[in-house]
Design a protein around this motif. Structure first.
Motif, mmCIF file in Angstrom:
data_model
loop_
_atom_site.group_PDB
_atom_site.id
_atom_site.type_symbol
_atom_site.label_atom_id
_atom_site.label_comp_id
_atom_site.label_asym_id
_atom_site.label_seq_id
_atom_site.Cartn_x
_atom_site.Cartn_y
_atom_site.Cartn_z
ATOM 1 N N PRO A 34 0.888 -1.222 -0.126
ATOM 2 C CA PRO A 34 -0.174 -0.007 -0.115
ATOM 3 C C PRO A 34 0.952 1.185 -0.072
ATOM 4 O O PRO A 34 0.692 2.130 -0.619
ATOM 5 C CB PRO A 34 -0.742 0.042 1.227
ATOM 6 C CG PRO A 34 -0.932 -1.622 1.311
ATOM 7 C CD PRO A 34 0.294 -2.236 0.977
ATOM 8 N N SER A 38 1.279 4.047 -3.092
ATOM 9 C CA SER A 38 0.694 5.287 -2.870
ATOM 10 C C SER A 38 1.745 6.345 -3.536
ATOM 11 O O SER A 38 1.549 7.157 -4.074
ATOM 12 C CB SER A 38 0.496 5.557 -1.305
ATOM 13 O OG SER A 38 -0.396 4.714 -0.884
ATOM 14 N N THR A 152 -8.299 0.448 6.780
ATOM 15 C CA THR A 152 -6.948 -0.546 6.625
ATOM 16 C C THR A 152 -6.685 -1.103 7.961
ATOM 17 O O THR A 152 -6.499 -2.527 7.652
ATOM 18 C CB THR A 152 -5.670 0.338 6.164
ATOM 19 O OG1 THR A 152 -6.262 0.843 4.990
ATOM 20 C CG2 THR A 152 -4.655 -0.582 5.640
ATOM 21 N N TYR A 168 -5.869 -1.040 -3.002
ATOM 22 C CA TYR A 168 -5.037 -0.237 -3.017
ATOM 23 C C TYR A 168 -4.744 0.213 -4.544
ATOM 24 O O TYR A 168 -4.352 1.205 -4.994
ATOM 25 C CB TYR A 168 -3.687 -0.047 -2.111
ATOM 26 C CG TYR A 168 -3.900 0.384 -0.790
ATOM 27 C CD1 TYR A 168 -3.357 1.723 -0.421
ATOM 28 C CD2 TYR A 168 -4.533 -0.362 0.341
ATOM 29 C CE1 TYR A 168 -3.445 2.246 0.705
ATOM 30 C CE2 TYR A 168 -4.752 0.490 1.546
ATOM 31 C CZ TYR A 168 -4.153 1.755 1.716
ATOM 32 O OH TYR A 168 -4.310 2.507 2.781
#
Length: 456
Positions: A34, A38, A152, A168
């Motif tokens: 994740p 990101s 999450t 994600y």
């Protein structure tokens, strides 16, 4: 994390090189996926938007805005993440899972209200020169991010690790596509694309959460009752997240290293890029950390306490304790070895990366310092995890609080001393906490049988 531990043990049970590689790859993706998705998503948006968004500064403004949204939302929600995780674990142990979903609704409602008030106040008073659309999108993105961090944690407790990673990937895939398609709207278009992806991510998480738990009501605040609440865990979550971001914030706002980007938001090119590159080296270390903690350590930990509860022999209990100590030591040594390898790879490629980004080689020493600090951060996470399993909340508050305070103090000293000392604040704060943490873990494991039998 029993779910991922089961999956890792199944892969390791094959006793083949392929099985070993798959286990570590799986652990690395789950533990760092994740975060990596990101960061990569935000970078892709920036790379493909340069030249297409006018002015070019709007790309930097977007990236800095999102960085602040992520940092502040993590610090804010960090105060409830661990406490809520403990509440869910305790209710599951008591077979009262009907209380979990309503309290998730209560935590989410509280976080949404607080995040909404803070973000709207910031949008109104701190960004008067920005458009109304920008301020609305910024406030909405902050609220959604806060909800994503809570969701999450909740899904991790449900052992939905693969689902988290897939969501994600989907959410940040939509973020990238949406931002690139809407970049003709400049800064507001990039932020709108980001928000669309985050809303998709949150919506997918909410579907899994609602389907996963039974509930007679949707909102409850039982978690905040004195008998269920753990203020110590709230402090731990706040101190750790604030400590991680403290040195970055100080470099952003120090006149010699930071510069204004948008409104009151500052950034530090000379510090941010080395920090980002060093965090890429986290992935192998996190994989080793997860494999060791969720396979060997959890197995011996479970055997130890099962033997205590069921009246096992003292020799067996001592053997399980000794095996836990052995796994902790071996795990830390393996983390340091694998982090050293990944750090060397990035060090070798560092000069070429800096040249491509137009950054002077003078900041290569800062990259090396950050790589060492990153290795220590993985070890620090391992120590925190051990104390979480042992329910040593005072130790956790001590270590994370010390980490936050020392990072602020040492970073301030490094800024005063000059560029040759940049990064050493973060490094030294982690070094002190890791050394203290290892000593405390060793002492606690040495008296584990006594504390288990005599103090409970």
């Amino acid at each position: 994390m029993a779910g991922i531990g089961f999956e890792l043990r199944k892969l390791l049970r094959k006793d083949t090189l392929l099985g070993l590689i798959r286990a570590y790859a799986y652990a690395g993706v789950i533990s760092s996926g994740p975060w990596v998705l990101s960061i990569i998503g935000i970078l892709i948006i920036g790379i493909f938007s340069l030249g297409a968004v006018v002015p070019d500064i709007a790309v930097s403004q977007f990236q800095v805005t999102v960085t602040y949204l992520i940092a502040i939302s993590l610090v804010l929600t960090g105060t409830v993440q661990l406490a809520f995780t403990r509440f869910c674990a305790d209710r599951a142990f008591e077979k009262r899972e009907d209380l979990i979903l309503p309290n998730y609704g209560g935590v989410t409602l509280l976080v949404t209200v607080i995040a909404g008030v803070l973000s709207l106040a910031a949008a109104v008073f701190l960004f008067p020169e920005q458009s109304i659309l920008f301020r609305v999108l910024m406030a909405a993105s902050f609220v959604v991010l806060c909800n994503i961090w809570i969701a999450t944690v909740f899904l991790s407790g449900m052992k939905q690790y693969k689902a988290i990673l897939v969501l994600y990937a989907l959410g940040y895939g939509i973020t990238v596509v949406g931002a690139l398609l809407l970049r003709f709207l400049d800064l507001e278009g990039l932020l709108l694309g980001f928000l669309l992806g985050q809303v998709t991510l949150l919506a997918g998480m909410l579907v899994l959460i609602v389907r996963g738990y039974p509930a007679l009501s949707m909102v409850s605040f039982d978690m905040f009752r004195p008998r269920y609440l753990y203020p110590s865990l709230m402090l731990v979550g706040f101190f750790y997240n604030a400590g991680v971001w403290a040195d970055k914030a100080m470099f952003w706002f120090y006149s010699g290293t930071g510069s204004e980007v948008i409104g009151p938001l500052h950034a530090s090119l000379i510090y941010d890029i080395p920090v980002f590159l060093s965090y890429l080296s986290l992935i192998p270390g996190m994989a080793v950390f997860l494999v060791r903690m969720e396979t060997d350590f959890v197995e011996y930990y479970s055997n130890f306490y099962d033997a205590v509860r069921e009246g096992g022999s003292l020799s067996y209990i001592e053997e399980m304790r000794n095996q836990m100590v052995f796994v902790i030591r071996q795990g830390i040594f393996q983390i340091l070895k694998i982090q050293a390898i990944s750090a060397l790879v990035i060090m070798v490629a560092g000069a070429q990366i800096f040249a491509a980004l137009g950054i002077t080689d003078l900041y290569l020493p800062l990259l090396k310092v950050q790589l060492v600090a990153t290795a220590l951060q993985v070890v620090f996470l391992a120590i925190i995890n051990v104390f979480c399993y042992l329910d040593q909340r005072r130790m956790l508050v001590l270590l994370t609080g010390l980490f936050f305070v020392l990072n602020v103090i040492f970073t301030g000293i490094s800024l005063y001393l000059g560029p040759q000392f940049f990064g050493f604040g973060f490094l030294l704060s982690l070094a002190v906490c890791v050394m203290l943490g290892l000593w405390l873990v060793n002492r606690k494991m040495g008296e584990l049988e006594y504390s288990t039998f005599m103090l409970n």
